[in-house]
Design a protein around this motif. Structure first.
Motif, PDB file in Angstrom:
ATOM      1  N   VAL A   1       0.845  -1.206   0.000  1.00 15.35           N
ATOM      2  CA  VAL A   1       0.000   0.000   0.000  1.00 15.35           C
ATOM      3  C   VAL A   1       0.873   1.246   0.000  1.00 15.35           C
ATOM      4  O   VAL A   1       0.630   2.185  -0.775  1.00 15.35           O
ATOM      5  N   GLU A   2       1.892   1.276   0.832  1.00 13.69           N
ATOM      6  CA  GLU A   2       2.757   2.458   0.904  1.00 13.69           C
ATOM      7  C   GLU A   2       3.519   2.686  -0.400  1.00 13.69           C
ATOM      8  O   GLU A   2       3.768   3.824  -0.782  1.00 13.69           O
ATOM      9  N   ASN A   3       3.873   1.605  -1.097  1.00  9.68           N
ATOM     10  CA  ASN A   3       4.580   1.751  -2.371  1.00  9.68           C
ATOM     11  C   ASN A   3       3.661   2.204  -3.504  1.00  9.68           C
ATOM     12  O   ASN A   3       4.103   2.900  -4.418  1.00  9.68           O
ATOM     13  N   LEU A   4       2.384   1.807  -3.460  1.00  5.62           N
ATOM     14  CA  LEU A   4       1.475   2.094  -4.572  1.00  5.62           C
ATOM     15  C   LEU A   4       0.628   3.346  -4.377  1.00  5.62           C
ATOM     16  O   LEU A   4       0.158   3.920  -5.355  1.00  5.62           O
ATOM     17  N   CYS A   5       0.430   3.762  -3.150  1.00 11.75           N
ATOM     18  CA  CYS A   5      -0.424   4.921  -2.894  1.00 11.75           C
ATOM     19  C   CYS A   5       0.430   6.171  -2.704  1.00 11.75           C
ATOM     20  O   CYS A   5       1.479   6.124  -2.067  1.00 11.75           O
ATOM     21  N   ASP A   6      -0.060   7.259  -3.248  1.00 13.02           N
ATOM     22  CA  ASP A   6       0.675   8.518  -3.149  1.00 13.02           C
ATOM     23  C   ASP A   6       0.694   9.051  -1.716  1.00 13.02           C
ATOM     24  O   ASP A   6       1.745   9.377  -1.188  1.00 13.02           O
ATOM     25  N   THR A   7      -0.486   9.172  -1.137  1.00  6.94           N
ATOM     26  CA  THR A   7      -0.561   9.717   0.221  1.00  6.94           C
ATOM     27  C   THR A   7      -1.410   8.804   1.102  1.00  6.94           C
ATOM     28  O   THR A   7      -2.463   8.342   0.689  1.00  6.94           O
ATOM     29  N   ILE A   8      -0.918   8.580   2.291  1.00  8.90           N
ATOM     30  CA  ILE A   8      -1.658   7.815   3.295  1.00  8.90           C
ATOM     31  C   ILE A   8      -1.668   8.657   4.555  1.00  8.90           C
ATOM     32  O   ILE A   8      -0.622   8.908   5.157  1.00  8.90           O
ATOM     33  N   THR A   9      -2.832   9.099   4.923  1.00  8.26           N
ATOM     34  CA  THR A   9      -2.966   9.935   6.113  1.00  8.26           C
ATOM     35  C   THR A   9      -2.882   9.072   7.365  1.00  8.26           C
ATOM     36  O   THR A   9      -3.114   7.854   7.305  1.00  8.26           O
ATOM     37  N   PRO A  10      -2.578   9.664   8.497  1.00 10.18           N
ATOM     38  CA  PRO A  10      -2.575   8.886   9.751  1.00 10.18           C
ATOM     39  C   PRO A  10      -3.936   8.225  10.017  1.00 10.18           C
ATOM     40  O   PRO A  10      -3.994   7.114  10.544  1.00 10.18           O
ATOM     41  N   GLU A  11      -5.001   8.920   9.630  1.00 13.65           N
ATOM     42  CA  GLU A  11      -6.353   8.364   9.798  1.00 13.65           C
ATOM     43  C   GLU A  11      -6.526   7.107   8.944  1.00 13.65           C
ATOM     44  O   GLU A  11      -7.112   6.120   9.391  1.00 13.65           O
ATOM     45  N   MET A  12      -6.001   7.149   7.734  1.00 11.87           N
ATOM     46  CA  MET A  12      -6.076   5.980   6.854  1.00 11.87           C
ATOM     47  C   MET A  12      -5.247   4.829   7.421  1.00 11.87           C
ATOM     48  O   MET A  12      -5.656   3.667   7.343  1.00 11.87           O
ATOM     49  N   LYS A  13      -4.099   5.135   8.013  1.00 12.76           N
ATOM     50  CA  LYS A  13      -3.262   4.095   8.622  1.00 12.76           C
ATOM     51  C   LYS A  13      -3.988   3.412   9.766  1.00 12.76           C
ATOM     52  O   LYS A  13      -3.942   2.187   9.904  1.00 12.76           O
ATOM     53  N   GLU A  14      -4.668   4.206  10.588  1.00 15.41           N
ATOM     54  CA  GLU A  14      -5.432   3.630  11.703  1.00 15.41           C
ATOM     55  C   GLU A  14      -6.508   2.689  11.189  1.00 15.41           C
ATOM     56  O   GLU A  14      -6.693   1.594  11.721  1.00 15.41           O
ATOM     57  N   LEU A  15      -7.229   3.134  10.143  1.00 18.06           N
ATOM     58  CA  LEU A  15      -8.280   2.306   9.565  1.00 18.06           C
ATOM     59  C   LEU A  15      -7.686   1.019   8.989  1.00 18.06           C
ATOM     60  O   LEU A  15      -8.221  -0.065   9.195  1.00 18.06           O
ATOM     61  N   ALA A  16      -6.560   1.138   8.297  1.00 18.41           N
ATOM     62  CA  ALA A  16      -5.913  -0.037   7.699  1.00 18.41           C
ATOM     63  C   ALA A  16      -5.460  -1.017   8.771  1.00 18.41           C
ATOM     64  O   ALA A  16      -5.569  -2.234   8.595  1.00 18.41           O
ATOM     65  N   GLN A  17      -4.964  -0.506   9.892  1.00 16.63           N
ATOM     66  CA  GLN A  17      -4.537  -1.397  10.967  1.00 16.63           C
ATOM     67  C   GLN A  17      -5.724  -2.084  11.622  1.00 16.63           C
ATOM     68  O   GLN A  17      -5.625  -3.229  12.048  1.00 16.63           O
TER      69      GLN A  17
ATOM     70  N   LEU B   1     -13.966   3.043   1.390  1.00 17.60           N
ATOM     71  CA  LEU B   1     -12.993   3.570   2.341  1.00 17.60           C
ATOM     72  C   LEU B   1     -13.398   4.953   2.826  1.00 17.60           C
ATOM     73  O   LEU B   1     -13.302   5.256   4.020  1.00 17.60           O
ATOM     74  N   GLN B   2     -13.852   5.809   1.902  1.00 12.90           N
ATOM     75  CA  GLN B   2     -14.289   7.151   2.293  1.00 12.90           C
ATOM     76  C   GLN B   2     -15.468   7.072   3.249  1.00 12.90           C
ATOM     77  O   GLN B   2     -15.534   7.815   4.234  1.00 12.90           O
ATOM     78  N   LEU B   3     -16.390   6.161   2.977  1.00 12.89           N
ATOM     79  CA  LEU B   3     -17.542   5.976   3.856  1.00 12.89           C
ATOM     80  C   LEU B   3     -17.090   5.509   5.241  1.00 12.89           C
ATOM     81  O   LEU B   3     -17.567   6.036   6.260  1.00 12.89           O
ATOM     82  N   GLN B   4     -16.193   4.566   5.301  1.00 11.71           N
ATOM     83  CA  GLN B   4     -15.704   4.075   6.590  1.00 11.71           C
ATOM     84  C   GLN B   4     -14.933   5.154   7.341  1.00 11.71           C
ATOM     85  O   GLN B   4     -15.054   5.275   8.562  1.00 11.71           O
ATOM     86  N   LEU B   5     -14.141   5.954   6.629  1.00  9.07           N
ATOM     87  CA  LEU B   5     -13.420   7.053   7.271  1.00  9.07           C
ATOM     88  C   LEU B   5     -14.396   8.083   7.833  1.00  9.07           C
ATOM     89  O   LEU B   5     -14.211   8.597   8.935  1.00  9.07           O
ATOM     90  N   ARG B   6     -15.446   8.376   7.076  1.00  5.11           N
ATOM     91  CA  ARG B   6     -16.461   9.321   7.540  1.00  5.11           C
ATOM     92  C   ARG B   6     -17.138   8.792   8.798  1.00  5.11           C
ATOM     93  O   ARG B   6     -17.361   9.531   9.761  1.00  5.11           O
ATOM     94  N   ARG B   7     -17.480   7.502   8.823  1.00  3.98           N
ATOM     95  CA  ARG B   7     -18.107   6.900  10.006  1.00  3.98           C
ATOM     96  C   ARG B   7     -17.181   6.960  11.218  1.00  3.98           C
ATOM     97  O   ARG B   7     -17.624   7.225  12.333  1.00  3.98           O
ATOM     98  N   ARG B   8     -15.895   6.704  10.995  1.00  6.37           N
ATOM     99  CA  ARG B   8     -14.917   6.792  12.093  1.00  6.37           C
ATOM    100  C   ARG B   8     -14.869   8.195  12.669  1.00  6.37           C
ATOM    101  O   ARG B   8     -14.833   8.382  13.876  1.00  6.37           O
ATOM    102  N   ARG B   9     -14.858   9.204  11.792  1.00 10.35           N
ATOM    103  CA  ARG B   9     -14.827  10.604  12.250  1.00 10.35           C
ATOM    104  C   ARG B   9     -16.070  10.923  13.068  1.00 10.35           C
ATOM    105  O   ARG B   9     -15.993  11.592  14.100  1.00 10.35           O
ATOM    106  N   GLN B  10     -17.241  10.446  12.590  1.00 12.02           N
ATOM    107  CA  GLN B  10     -18.485  10.708  13.298  1.00 12.02           C
ATOM    108  C   GLN B  10     -18.470  10.057  14.682  1.00 12.02           C
ATOM    109  O   GLN B  10     -18.897  10.661  15.664  1.00 12.02           O
ATOM    110  N   LYS B  11     -17.960   8.825  14.771  1.00 10.53           N
ATOM    111  CA  LYS B  11     -17.866   8.150  16.067  1.00 10.53           C
ATOM    112  C   LYS B  11     -16.933   8.904  17.004  1.00 10.53           C
ATOM    113  O   LYS B  11     -17.227   9.091  18.181  1.00 10.53           O
ATOM    114  N   GLN B  12     -15.789   9.331  16.475  1.00  6.09           N
ATOM    115  CA  GLN B  12     -14.827  10.058  17.290  1.00  6.09           C
ATOM    116  C   GLN B  12     -15.412  11.393  17.756  1.00  6.09           C
ATOM    117  O   GLN B  12     -15.223  11.784  18.907  1.00  6.09           O
ATOM    118  N   ASP B  13     -16.140  12.077  16.872  1.00  8.55           N
ATOM    119  CA  ASP B  13     -16.765  13.359  17.248  1.00  8.55           C
ATOM    120  C   ASP B  13     -17.823  13.132  18.326  1.00  8.55           C
ATOM    121  O   ASP B  13     -17.925  13.914  19.276  1.00  8.55           O
TER     122      ASP B  13
END
Length: 156
Positions: free
Chosen positions: A106-122, A137-149
């Motif tokens: 993933v790190e070799n093929l993707c241009d940018t990986i945010t810390p939030e994306m790393k947490e989701l991937a882990q 992935l965008q939907l899951q990231l949005r849900r994570r943000r909503q839970k955290q908020d």
């Protein structure tokens, strides 16, 4: 093939005993079943099998490489080749499905990986993260943000 042994004893009469040694050519060793039994008893069946394979010229160097080096080599393979390699043995199945390999891919093929994306991937596993489409992935990231908020609002 050289097989050496030492007798270890608290008895006085055995303290002075010298080490024993058997030297045989590889061909003679392959035919000496009594020595095979002794090696299996002392060292185990896996060591015996390894020595027999060495004498027969059947040595799999790839199987003996350390995992970090294998991860590095495998990360250069095409995805279809990784899938095929995972079917070779249990060891390669474990390595080819490992989070360490897929994180590297993933790190070799993707241009940018945010810390939030790393947490989701882990959380979900790097391989699953890699094969999940961007919309999901965008939907899951949005849900994570909503839970955290929501958790932050409960705390305050």
């Amino acid at each position: 093939v050289i097989f050496r042994w030492w007798k270890i004893s608290l008895r006085n009469e055995l303290r002075e005993s010298r080490p024993g040694e058997i030297k045989q050519s590889q061909e003679d060793f392959l035919e000496d079943s009594s020595l095979h039994i002794q090696i299996a008893i002392v060292f185990g069946a896996k060591v015996l099998e390894h020595v027999l394979n060495l004498c027969r010229g059947n040595y799999d160097f790839l199987e003996r490489l350390p995992v970090p080096l294998l991860l590095y080599i495998i990360s250069f393979l095409e995805l279809e080749d990784i899938a095929r390699l995972s079917q070779v043995s249990r060891r390669f199945e474990m390595i080819c499905n490992s989070n360490a390999l897929w994180e590297n891919i993933v790190e070799n093929l993707c241009d940018t990986i945010t810390p939030e994306m790393k947490e989701l991937a882990q959380e979900m596993g790097w391989k699953r993260f890699f094969f999940t489409n961007r919309l999901q992935l965008q939907l899951q990231l949005r849900r994570r943000r909503q839970k955290q908020d929501a958790q932050k609002k409960k705390v305050t």
